[in-house]
Design a protein around this motif. Structure first.
Motif, PDB file in Angstrom:
ATOM      1  N   ALA A   8       0.838  -1.193   0.000  1.00 22.44           N
ATOM      2  CA  ALA A   8       0.000   0.000   0.000  1.00 22.44           C
ATOM      3  C   ALA A   8       0.878   1.249   0.000  1.00 22.44           C
ATOM      4  CB  ALA A   8      -0.921   0.012   1.217  1.00 22.44           C
ATOM      5  N   ALA A   9       0.419   2.257  -0.707  1.00 19.17           N
ATOM      6  CA  ALA A   9       1.151   3.516  -0.786  1.00 19.17           C
ATOM      7  C   ALA A   9       0.995   4.310   0.510  1.00 19.17           C
ATOM      8  CB  ALA A   9       0.624   4.325  -1.973  1.00 19.17           C
ATOM      9  N   GLU A  10       1.684   5.417   0.586  1.00 19.48           N
ATOM     10  CA  GLU A  10       1.600   6.272   1.774  1.00 19.48           C
ATOM     11  C   GLU A  10       0.184   6.808   1.991  1.00 19.48           C
ATOM     12  OE1 GLU A  10       4.779   9.069   1.138  1.00 19.48           O
ATOM     13  OE2 GLU A  10       6.289   7.580   1.712  1.00 19.48           O
ATOM     14  N   ARG A 115       5.158  -0.830   2.314  1.00 21.61           N
ATOM     15  CA  ARG A 115       4.740   0.564   2.211  1.00 21.61           C
ATOM     16  C   ARG A 115       5.480   1.176   1.028  1.00 21.61           C
ATOM     17  NH1 ARG A 115       0.352   2.726   3.627  1.00 21.61           N
ATOM     18  NH2 ARG A 115       0.574   2.340   5.852  1.00 21.61           N
ATOM     19  N   VAL A 116       4.744   1.480  -0.024  1.00 16.49           N
ATOM     20  CA  VAL A 116       5.311   2.084  -1.228  1.00 16.49           C
ATOM     21  C   VAL A 116       5.373   3.593  -0.996  1.00 16.49           C
ATOM     22  CG1 VAL A 116       5.084   2.339  -3.727  1.00 16.49           C
ATOM     23  CG2 VAL A 116       4.279   0.232  -2.605  1.00 16.49           C
ATOM     24  N   HIS A 117       6.573   4.151  -1.146  1.00 15.49           N
ATOM     25  CA  HIS A 117       6.765   5.561  -0.824  1.00 15.49           C
ATOM     26  C   HIS A 117       6.335   6.441  -2.008  1.00 15.49           C
ATOM     27  CE1 HIS A 117       8.377   4.433   2.971  1.00 15.49           C
ATOM     28  NE2 HIS A 117       9.259   3.662   2.383  1.00 15.49           N
ATOM     29  N   GLY A 118       5.103   6.871  -1.915  1.00 17.41           N
ATOM     30  CA  GLY A 118       4.481   7.714  -2.918  1.00 17.41           C
ATOM     31  C   GLY A 118       2.990   7.726  -2.652  1.00 17.41           C
ATOM     32  N   SER A 119       2.298   8.640  -3.291  1.00 14.43           N
ATOM     33  CA  SER A 119       0.839   8.690  -3.217  1.00 14.43           C
ATOM     34  C   SER A 119       0.307   8.480  -4.623  1.00 14.43           C
ATOM     35  CB  SER A 119       0.353  10.035  -2.678  1.00 14.43           C
ATOM     36  OG  SER A 119       0.650  10.131  -1.302  1.00 14.43           O
ATOM     37  N   PHE A 120      -0.772   7.722  -4.731  1.00  9.85           N
ATOM     38  CA  PHE A 120      -1.274   7.310  -6.032  1.00  9.85           C
ATOM     39  C   PHE A 120      -2.773   7.524  -6.139  1.00  9.85           C
ATOM     40  CE2 PHE A 120       2.518   4.987  -5.050  1.00  9.85           C
ATOM     41  CZ  PHE A 120       3.218   4.909  -6.249  1.00  9.85           C
ATOM     42  N   SER A 151      10.797   3.861  -4.005  1.00 13.03           N
ATOM     43  CA  SER A 151      11.372   3.233  -2.822  1.00 13.03           C
ATOM     44  C   SER A 151      10.215   2.641  -2.009  1.00 13.03           C
ATOM     45  CB  SER A 151      12.179   4.238  -1.998  1.00 13.03           C
ATOM     46  OG  SER A 151      11.388   5.329  -1.618  1.00 13.03           O
ATOM     47  N   PHE A 152      10.530   1.676  -1.166  1.00 12.66           N
ATOM     48  CA  PHE A 152       9.504   1.011  -0.375  1.00 12.66           C
ATOM     49  C   PHE A 152      10.125   0.447   0.892  1.00 12.66           C
ATOM     50  CE2 PHE A 152      11.255  -1.913  -3.464  1.00 12.66           C
ATOM     51  CZ  PHE A 152      11.458  -3.104  -2.778  1.00 12.66           C
ATOM     52  N   THR A 153       9.264   0.176   1.859  1.00 12.46           N
ATOM     53  CA  THR A 153       9.706  -0.385   3.138  1.00 12.46           C
ATOM     54  C   THR A 153       8.842  -1.584   3.479  1.00 12.46           C
ATOM     55  OG1 THR A 153      10.369   1.809   3.917  1.00 12.46           O
ATOM     56  CG2 THR A 153      10.077   0.103   5.599  1.00 12.46           C
ATOM     57  N   TYR A 154       9.481  -2.699   3.804  1.00  9.91           N
ATOM     58  CA  TYR A 154       8.749  -3.850   4.341  1.00  9.91           C
ATOM     59  C   TYR A 154       8.517  -3.583   5.823  1.00  9.91           C
ATOM     60  CZ  TYR A 154      10.357  -6.415   0.170  1.00  9.91           C
ATOM     61  OH  TYR A 154      10.600  -6.827  -1.109  1.00  9.91           O
TER      62      TYR A 154
END
Length: 160
Positions: A8-10, A115-120, A151-154
């Motif tokens: 999921a995005a931010e 966590r996908v770093h961006g808003s979509f 960029s993304f965070t597990y």
């Protein structure tokens, strides 16, 4: 232990028009590694978004449509019955979509969130994680690179 797994995005975006709005090859590999050999519980639309059955997993599809009988999947009409059906699996996964995630938040023990770093722009969203009920137990950041546009965070959350 019931685990929700999602990317999921931010802004909690999951997807649009029954598809993901990003492509993260490492996240797909992680999803495959974690879920292989287990039951995966999903809604009908999520199931129909796959081009084929996912190998080495038992597909449980939740739908109210009693006539829905896709080949290779077990069809159940509620999340409660789906969870009951997978009680012999020590690690079933709930893989979406948005409505199933909302229902599962009170039933899950763990959340594996990318966590996908961006808003979509999206039409399906992951529910807000209540920090009073969940704590982060693991975190691993990945910078964008030639294979990953974002960029993304597990993040691993465990119920408090």
């Amino acid at each position: 232990m019931i685990t929700i797994i999602a990317a999921a995005a931010e802004n909690n975006a999951l997807g649009k028009n029954n598809d993901l709005v990003w492509h993260l090859p490492h996240d797909f590999k992680r999803f495959k590694k974690l879920t292989s050999g287990h039951h995966i519980i999903m809604g009908r639309k999520t199931f129909e978004s796959f081009p084929n059955l996912l190998p080495k997993r038992t597909h449980i599809v939740i739908t109210r449509n009693e006539d829905y009988q896709p080949e290779g999947a077990i069809v159940i009409n509620s999340l409660e019955k789906a969870i009951d059906a997978v009680k012999n699996d020590d690690q079933p996964f709930i893989i979406g979509g948005g409505e199933i995630y909302k229902l599962a938040m009170e039933k899950a023990d763990k959340i594996e969130l990318t966590r996908v770093h961006g808003s979509f722009d999206a039409d399906t969203f992951f529910p807000k994680i209540d920090k009073e009920k969940w704590k982060i137990s693991a975190e691993e950041f990945h910078e964008k690179d030639e294979n990953h546009e974002y960029s993304f965070t597990y993040l691993t959350y465990e119920r408090k």
